[in-house]
Design a protein around this motif. Structure first.
Motif, PDB file in Angstrom:
ATOM      1  N   LEU A  25       0.762  -1.287  -0.004  1.00 47.65           N
ATOM      2  CA  LEU A  25      -0.145   0.069  -0.143  1.00 47.65           C
ATOM      3  C   LEU A  25       0.915   1.347  -0.028  1.00 47.65           C
ATOM      4  N   GLN A  26       1.811   1.203   0.806  1.00 44.81           N
ATOM      5  CA  GLN A  26       2.974   2.500   0.747  1.00 44.81           C
ATOM      6  C   GLN A  26       3.504   2.680  -0.641  1.00 44.81           C
ATOM      7  N   LYS A  27       4.037   1.465  -1.473  1.00 48.93           N
ATOM      8  CA  LYS A  27       4.696   1.520  -2.597  1.00 48.93           C
ATOM      9  C   LYS A  27       3.470   2.195  -3.681  1.00 48.93           C
ATOM     10  N   GLN A  28       2.052   1.901  -3.510  1.00 49.29           N
ATOM     11  CA  GLN A  28       1.159   2.567  -4.161  1.00 49.29           C
ATOM     12  C   GLN A  28       0.761   3.801  -3.666  1.00 49.29           C
ATOM     13  N   GLU A  29       1.035   4.422  -2.615  1.00 51.44           N
ATOM     14  CA  GLU A  29       1.113   5.570  -2.346  1.00 51.44           C
ATOM     15  C   GLU A  29      -0.365   5.793  -1.678  1.00 51.44           C
ATOM     16  N   LEU A  30      -0.941   4.719  -1.476  1.00 50.13           N
ATOM     17  CA  LEU A  30      -2.299   4.774  -0.630  1.00 50.13           C
ATOM     18  C   LEU A  30      -2.092   4.970   0.809  1.00 50.13           C
ATOM     19  N   ILE A  31      -1.128   5.005   1.369  1.00 45.64           N
ATOM     20  CA  ILE A  31      -0.838   5.381   2.926  1.00 45.64           C
ATOM     21  C   ILE A  31       0.565   5.432   2.961  1.00 45.64           C
ATOM     22  N   LYS A  32       1.012   6.549   4.093  1.00 47.32           N
ATOM     23  CA  LYS A  32       2.229   6.794   4.734  1.00 47.32           C
ATOM     24  C   LYS A  32       2.376   6.386   5.864  1.00 47.32           C
ATOM     25  N   ALA A 118      -4.378  -6.718  16.973  1.00 47.16           N
ATOM     26  CA  ALA A 118      -4.636  -5.359  16.417  1.00 47.16           C
ATOM     27  C   ALA A 118      -3.443  -4.693  15.809  1.00 47.16           C
ATOM     28  N   LEU A 119      -3.406  -3.956  15.067  1.00 47.23           N
ATOM     29  CA  LEU A 119      -2.342  -3.402  14.112  1.00 47.23           C
ATOM     30  C   LEU A 119      -2.746  -1.772  14.439  1.00 47.23           C
ATOM     31  N   PHE A 120      -1.713  -1.187  15.054  1.00 49.52           N
ATOM     32  CA  PHE A 120      -1.768   0.288  15.543  1.00 49.52           C
ATOM     33  C   PHE A 120      -0.916   0.873  14.351  1.00 49.52           C
ATOM     34  N   LEU A 121      -1.363   1.883  13.834  1.00 46.13           N
ATOM     35  CA  LEU A 121      -0.809   2.725  12.784  1.00 46.13           C
ATOM     36  C   LEU A 121      -0.802   4.058  13.007  1.00 46.13           C
ATOM     37  N   LEU A 122       0.372   4.844  13.084  1.00 47.66           N
ATOM     38  CA  LEU A 122       0.515   6.192  13.024  1.00 47.66           C
ATOM     39  C   LEU A 122       0.709   6.464  11.422  1.00 47.66           C
ATOM     40  N   SER A 123      -0.156   7.265  10.540  1.00 49.45           N
ATOM     41  CA  SER A 123      -0.010   7.354   9.426  1.00 49.45           C
ATOM     42  C   SER A 123      -0.489   8.905   8.792  1.00 49.45           C
ATOM     43  N   ARG A 124      -0.207   8.741   7.622  1.00 48.35           N
ATOM     44  CA  ARG A 124      -0.692  10.128   6.861  1.00 48.35           C
ATOM     45  C   ARG A 124      -1.135   9.795   5.534  1.00 48.35           C
ATOM     46  N   ASP A 125      -2.138  10.606   4.933  1.00 45.64           N
ATOM     47  CA  ASP A 125      -2.338  10.655   3.527  1.00 45.64           C
ATOM     48  C   ASP A 125      -2.900   9.307   3.124  1.00 45.64           C
ATOM     49  N   ALA A 126      -3.835   8.577   4.491  1.00 48.72           N
ATOM     50  CA  ALA A 126      -4.306   7.252   3.949  1.00 48.72           C
ATOM     51  C   ALA A 126      -5.525   7.243   3.084  1.00 48.72           C
ATOM     52  N   VAL A 127      -5.751   6.447   2.197  1.00 44.00           N
ATOM     53  CA  VAL A 127      -6.841   6.108   1.489  1.00 44.00           C
ATOM     54  C   VAL A 127      -7.575   5.143   2.149  1.00 44.00           C
ATOM     55  N   VAL A 128      -8.333   5.446   3.402  1.00 40.12           N
ATOM     56  CA  VAL A 128      -9.006   4.444   4.142  1.00 40.12           C
ATOM     57  C   VAL A 128      -9.557   3.160   3.576  1.00 40.12           C
ATOM     58  N   ASP A 129     -10.587   3.599   2.648  1.00 37.42           N
ATOM     59  CA  ASP A 129     -11.413   2.775   1.995  1.00 37.42           C
ATOM     60  C   ASP A 129     -10.545   1.540   1.102  1.00 37.42           C
ATOM     61  N   ARG A 130      -9.492   1.988   0.418  1.00 36.66           N
ATOM     62  CA  ARG A 130      -8.351   1.202  -0.056  1.00 36.66           C
ATOM     63  C   ARG A 130      -7.658   0.218   0.796  1.00 36.66           C
ATOM     64  N   VAL A 131      -7.254   0.919   1.840  1.00 39.85           N
ATOM     65  CA  VAL A 131      -6.574   0.113   2.979  1.00 39.85           C
ATOM     66  C   VAL A 131      -7.432  -1.003   3.585  1.00 39.85           C
ATOM     67  N   LYS A 132      -8.620  -0.638   3.834  1.00 44.06           N
ATOM     68  CA  LYS A 132      -9.676  -1.542   4.460  1.00 44.06           C
ATOM     69  C   LYS A 132      -9.777  -2.711   3.472  1.00 44.06           C
ATOM     70  N   GLU A 133     -10.220  -2.228   2.106  1.00 36.61           N
ATOM     71  CA  GLU A 133     -10.018  -3.385   0.934  1.00 36.61           C
ATOM     72  C   GLU A 133      -9.118  -4.252   0.934  1.00 36.61           C
ATOM     73  N   ALA A 134      -7.766  -3.927   1.416  1.00 32.33           N
ATOM     74  CA  ALA A 134      -6.712  -4.621   1.127  1.00 32.33           C
ATOM     75  C   ALA A 134      -6.352  -5.812   2.285  1.00 32.33           C
ATOM     76  N   PHE A 135      -7.036  -5.288   3.540  1.00 29.34           N
ATOM     77  CA  PHE A 135      -7.007  -6.276   4.473  1.00 29.34           C
ATOM     78  C   PHE A 135      -7.960  -7.510   4.412  1.00 29.34           C
ATOM     79  N   PRO A 136      -7.844  -8.379   5.087  1.00 30.46           N
ATOM     80  CA  PRO A 136      -8.745  -9.573   4.819  1.00 30.46           C
ATOM     81  C   PRO A 136     -10.102  -9.378   5.105  1.00 30.46           C
ATOM     82  N   SER A 137     -11.178  -9.532   4.251  1.00 29.37           N
ATOM     83  CA  SER A 137     -12.417  -8.968   4.608  1.00 29.37           C
ATOM     84  C   SER A 137     -13.225  -9.858   5.371  1.00 29.37           C
TER      85      SER A 137
END
Length: 164
Positions: A25-32, A118-137
């Motif tokens: 996701l970072q490589k795709q620039e969907l989250i930092k 649980a995964l705890f993230l301190l992030s910036r510029d996240a496209v939350v819907d795309r991040v959620k889609e990438a995790f196990p549904s």
């Protein structure tokens, strides 16, 4: 603005299993990812295991002190009893000063139990819907808390690595 998120998974291995997904996701620039840590709580364990995910983070990562304090407040303080009540209050005040309030802590505490992770993230510029889609549904739930620029700066001031 930085965002602190906690993603709950229905299995003890779920949170650690998405580390490679986050790298993609970072490589795709969907989250930092600014910093990340995992809590894994096997069903038979009395307390969870915690781990900072150093492979995901860059030079601006926070120290382990931040994660230790946060996880202490969420998972370990109730186990220590009334003798540390004042210390817990001081820790809670310090976290509130940087934008992590009682609602966030209580929400995580109520949802992350034995048999989960649980995964705890301190992030910036996240496209939350795309991040959620990438995790196990169907096995992931978002617990969310935003930090404004002032609180992010305060968090970094209090918990950032020192280069000396």
């Amino acid at each position: 603005m930085a965002t602190l998120t906690a993603w709950k998974f229905d299995t003890p291995e779920g949170a650690e299993a998405v580390e490679s997904t986050l790298l993609d996701l970072q490589k795709q620039e969907l989250i930092k990812v600014l910093d990340a840590a995992v809590v894994s709580w096997p069903s038979e364990a009395n307390k969870p295991r915690t781990k900072q995910l150093n492979d995901l983070t860059g030079a601006g990562a926070l120290s382990g002190t931040f994660w230790g304090m946060l996880f202490g407040l969420i998972f370990f303080m109730p186990l220590l009893g009334a003798a540390v009540g004042a210390a817990a209050g001081a820790l809670g005040g310090r976290m509130a000063d940087v934008g992590i309030d009682d609602d966030f802590i209580e929400s995580v505490k109520a949802q992350v139990k034995p048999g989960t992770s649980a995964l705890f993230l301190l992030s910036r510029d996240a496209v939350v819907d795309r991040v959620k889609e990438a995790f196990p549904s169907g096995h992931t739930e978002l617990i969310h808390s935003n930090l404004d620029r002032e609180k992010e700066a305060r968090l970094r001031e209090v918990f950032s690595h020192e280069d000396h």
